[in-house]
Write a protein that holds these residues in place. Structure first.
Motif, PDB file in Angstrom:
ATOM      1  N   LEU A   1     -28.555  38.163 136.855  1.00  0.00           N
ATOM      2  CA  LEU A   1     -28.066  37.401 135.711  1.00  0.00           C
ATOM      3  C   LEU A   1     -26.545  37.514 135.582  1.00  0.00           C
ATOM      4  O   LEU A   1     -25.965  38.587 135.803  1.00  0.00           O
ATOM      5  CB  LEU A   1     -28.716  37.907 134.426  1.00  0.00           C
ATOM      6  CG  LEU A   1     -30.250  37.834 134.388  1.00  0.00           C
ATOM      7  CD1 LEU A   1     -30.778  38.633 133.210  1.00  0.00           C
ATOM      8  CD2 LEU A   1     -30.713  36.391 134.318  1.00  0.00           C
ATOM      9  N   ASP A   2     -25.917  36.389 135.213  1.00  0.00           N
ATOM     10  CA  ASP A   2     -24.496  36.361 134.878  1.00  0.00           C
ATOM     11  C   ASP A   2     -24.372  36.638 133.389  1.00  0.00           C
ATOM     12  O   ASP A   2     -24.828  35.841 132.562  1.00  0.00           O
ATOM     13  CB  ASP A   2     -23.918  34.991 135.228  1.00  0.00           C
ATOM     14  CG  ASP A   2     -22.417  34.895 134.992  1.00  0.00           C
ATOM     15  OD1 ASP A   2     -21.938  35.417 133.962  1.00  0.00           O
ATOM     16  OD2 ASP A   2     -21.727  34.287 135.815  1.00  0.00           O
ATOM     17  N   VAL A   3     -23.785  37.789 133.044  1.00  0.00           N
ATOM     18  CA  VAL A   3     -23.750  38.209 131.644  1.00  0.00           C
ATOM     19  C   VAL A   3     -22.841  37.304 130.823  1.00  0.00           C
ATOM     20  O   VAL A   3     -23.186  36.893 129.705  1.00  0.00           O
ATOM     21  CB  VAL A   3     -23.309  39.682 131.543  1.00  0.00           C
ATOM     22  CG1 VAL A   3     -23.085  40.074 130.084  1.00  0.00           C
ATOM     23  CG2 VAL A   3     -24.347  40.591 132.194  1.00  0.00           C
ATOM     24  N   ALA A   4     -21.674  36.962 131.322  1.00  0.00           N
ATOM     25  CA  ALA A   4     -20.727  36.158 130.540  1.00  0.00           C
ATOM     26  C   ALA A   4     -21.282  34.766 130.257  1.00  0.00           C
ATOM     27  O   ALA A   4     -21.174  34.258 129.127  1.00  0.00           O
ATOM     28  CB  ALA A   4     -19.399  36.057 131.276  1.00  0.00           C
ATOM     29  N   ARG A   5     -21.891  34.152 131.255  1.00  0.00           N
ATOM     30  CA  ARG A   5     -22.409  32.797 131.084  1.00  0.00           C
ATOM     31  C   ARG A   5     -23.852  32.773 130.578  1.00  0.00           C
ATOM     32  O   ARG A   5     -24.382  31.711 130.249  1.00  0.00           O
ATOM     33  CB  ARG A   5     -22.328  32.037 132.410  1.00  0.00           C
ATOM     34  CG  ARG A   5     -20.893  31.766 132.867  1.00  0.00           C
ATOM     35  CD  ARG A   5     -20.890  30.969 134.163  1.00  0.00           C
ATOM     36  NE  ARG A   5     -19.544  30.573 134.563  1.00  0.00           N
ATOM     37  CZ  ARG A   5     -18.718  31.337 135.266  1.00  0.00           C
ATOM     38  NH1 ARG A   5     -19.106  32.556 135.628  1.00  0.00           N
ATOM     39  NH2 ARG A   5     -17.519  30.907 135.584  1.00  0.00           N
ATOM     40  N   GLN A   6     -24.481  33.972 130.560  1.00  0.00           N
ATOM     41  CA  GLN A   6     -25.873  34.095 130.113  1.00  0.00           C
ATOM     42  C   GLN A   6     -26.784  33.156 130.903  1.00  0.00           C
ATOM     43  O   GLN A   6     -27.631  32.449 130.351  1.00  0.00           O
ATOM     44  CB  GLN A   6     -25.973  33.826 128.610  1.00  0.00           C
ATOM     45  CG  GLN A   6     -25.150  34.772 127.761  1.00  0.00           C
ATOM     46  CD  GLN A   6     -25.378  34.614 126.277  1.00  0.00           C
ATOM     47  OE1 GLN A   6     -26.348  33.992 125.841  1.00  0.00           O
ATOM     48  NE2 GLN A   6     -24.483  35.201 125.467  1.00  0.00           N
TER      49      GLN A   6
END
Length: 434
Positions: free
Chosen positions: A122-127
């Motif tokens: 998962l990309d945390v910043a882009r969720q």
């Protein structure tokens, strides 16, 4: 003419054997110690996979070790947070920890001694979800599945292919026994390919990873063999009068470059992979040795002393033997053991720097040279198939070990066994290559 120096050996004539001291178990893993890190490390949190505590070997520690070993990632402590599905992730919590990417997953035991492994990146910043992985494997294949997960994470976050699922080959000296071994890239699952009381040198992987070519002195002279790993069958493909040494595979796996003294002096020849179709490639008054094919198969780089000192040259592969070749190295009086990078834009080699012999890399377009190591006696550099790491042999406190350095010189690793000397490394291709 003979070219030699402490800690280095050009594979020519009756090759000088390394003075190796003690040995190691054929199945022992290599211990890995990491120094340095990338200029910018990607913060990644890996949440322990659900139910992996029921397995003898968990997925999480293998994936974490792979990513950390690359030097490109900073591991963020999950600190008790245990989401295993994307819907369970509270993104602000991970953002507050400075996490850029999150790895979550699960393991489920299924009938027949199998394990279903699932992973989500998962990309945390882009969720958002970057990648997912699902595979059912035997319990004995958990480590291999974990490497595949690490490869996927590496590729999605860096844009380059991961090499954690690859294998390496190297030679171990144990007492009077020489053992050619193959291991996973992290040093685990080491297995002997062949063992003799005479030297074994110059292992090199076929492009599909199914065979190794190497030089054995078992018949009291250097002979080039090709061995199929799955069946352990092998064939002497270069056993001509005189010395047979320094095999290198063509990118299509159909031919080998070998160094023969068949016609006087050490010169480079091409042969088919089954030992037929001998063709002379170089013809000089010096010693031509240590060939390496370009990725497109159109040229070779090699070591030669035709100019008075050992240097790296390049020759086009044509129909006639030629005494002419393009000299590539001009810094210093000793440059040997070249290998093309996988993209063909550079090559690595050993450069004498004062009284030291170090791994260097040179850009083919610009000629720019960068020294990557500062140890005393480095030798046999070998690129990882993604071109980002170089494996080589070195000497620490009088004992031979393997080391690795990133192609930018920032990350260094030492790979050693508890005892004994390890030499002659060769990094295998990506799984499924060709």
């Amino acid at each position: 003419m003979q070219m030699s120096s402490p800690g280095l050996s050009l594979r020519i004539g009756i090759l000088a054997c390394f003075l190796w001291l003690t040995g190691t178990s054929a199945h022992a893993a290599l211990d890995i110690e990491i120094f340095g890190g990338g200029a910018t490390q990607i913060p990644v949190a890996i949440v322990p996979f659900a139910a992996e505590e029921r397995l003898e070997q968990g997925v999480t520690p293998i994936v974490a070790a792979d990513l950390q070993r690359s030097g490109l990632f900073k591991l963020v402590d999950p600190a008790g947070h245990a989401p295993h599905e994307p819907v369970e992730v509270v993104y602000p919590d991970w953002s507050a920890r400075g996490t850029s990417a999150l790895v979550i997953g699960s393991t489920t035991l299924v009938p027949g001694g199998q394990v279903a492994v699932r992973m989500t990146l998962l990309d945390v910043a882009r969720q958002t979800q970057l990648a997912s992985y699902a595979e059912t494997v035997s319990i004995g294949q958990i480590r291999a599945a974990s490497h595949r997960i690490a490869d996927l994470v590496y590729e999605k976050l860096t844009g380059d292919a991961g090499v954690f699922s690859t294998r390496i080959a190297y030679v171990v000296k144990e007492g009077k026994k020489y053992s050619l071994q193959v291991a996973d890239a992290d040093g685990f699952n080491a297995q002997p390919v062949i063992e003799y009381t005479e030297p074994i040198i110059s292992p090199t992987w076929s492009p599909d990873g199914r065979q190794l070519a190497y030089v054995s002195f078992e018949n009291k002279k250097p002979v080039v063999y090709v061995q199929t790993l799955a069946t352990r069958t092998r064939k002497a493909v270069a056993n001509f009068r005189g010395s047979n040494s320094a095999p290198a595979w063509s990118p299509d796996g159909r031919r080998l470059a070998v160094v023969l003294s068949l016609m006087g002096g050490s010169q480079i020849f091409l042969i088919n992979a089954d030992g037929t179709g001998l063709q002379r490639l170089t013809q000089s008054s010096g010693i031509d040795t240590e060939p390496s094919f370009s990725p497109d198969g159109q040229s070779l780089i090699f070591t030669s002393d035709r100019g008075g000192s050992p240097q790296i040259y390049r020759v086009r592969i044509g129909g006639q033997a030629s005494a002419t070749a393009e000299r590539l190295t001009f810094e210093g009086t000793y440059n040997v053991s070249p290998e093309f990078s996988p993209d063909g834009r550079s090559f690595t080699y050993i450069h004498r720097n004062g009284d030291r012999f170090n791994v260097a890399i040179q850009d083919l377009a610009t000629g720019q040279v960068r020294l990557l190591t500062d140890s005393r006696f480095d030798e046999s550099p070998s690129f990882a198939p993604n071109g980002k790491i170089i494996l080589y042999a070195t000497e620490i406190r009088g004992r031979g070990i393997l080391s690795a350095v990133s192609s930018d010189g920032r990350v260094k690793q030492q790979l050693s066994t508890q005892a004994g000397d390890v030499r002659e490394p060769a990094w295998g291709p990506l799984p499924g290559a060709r």
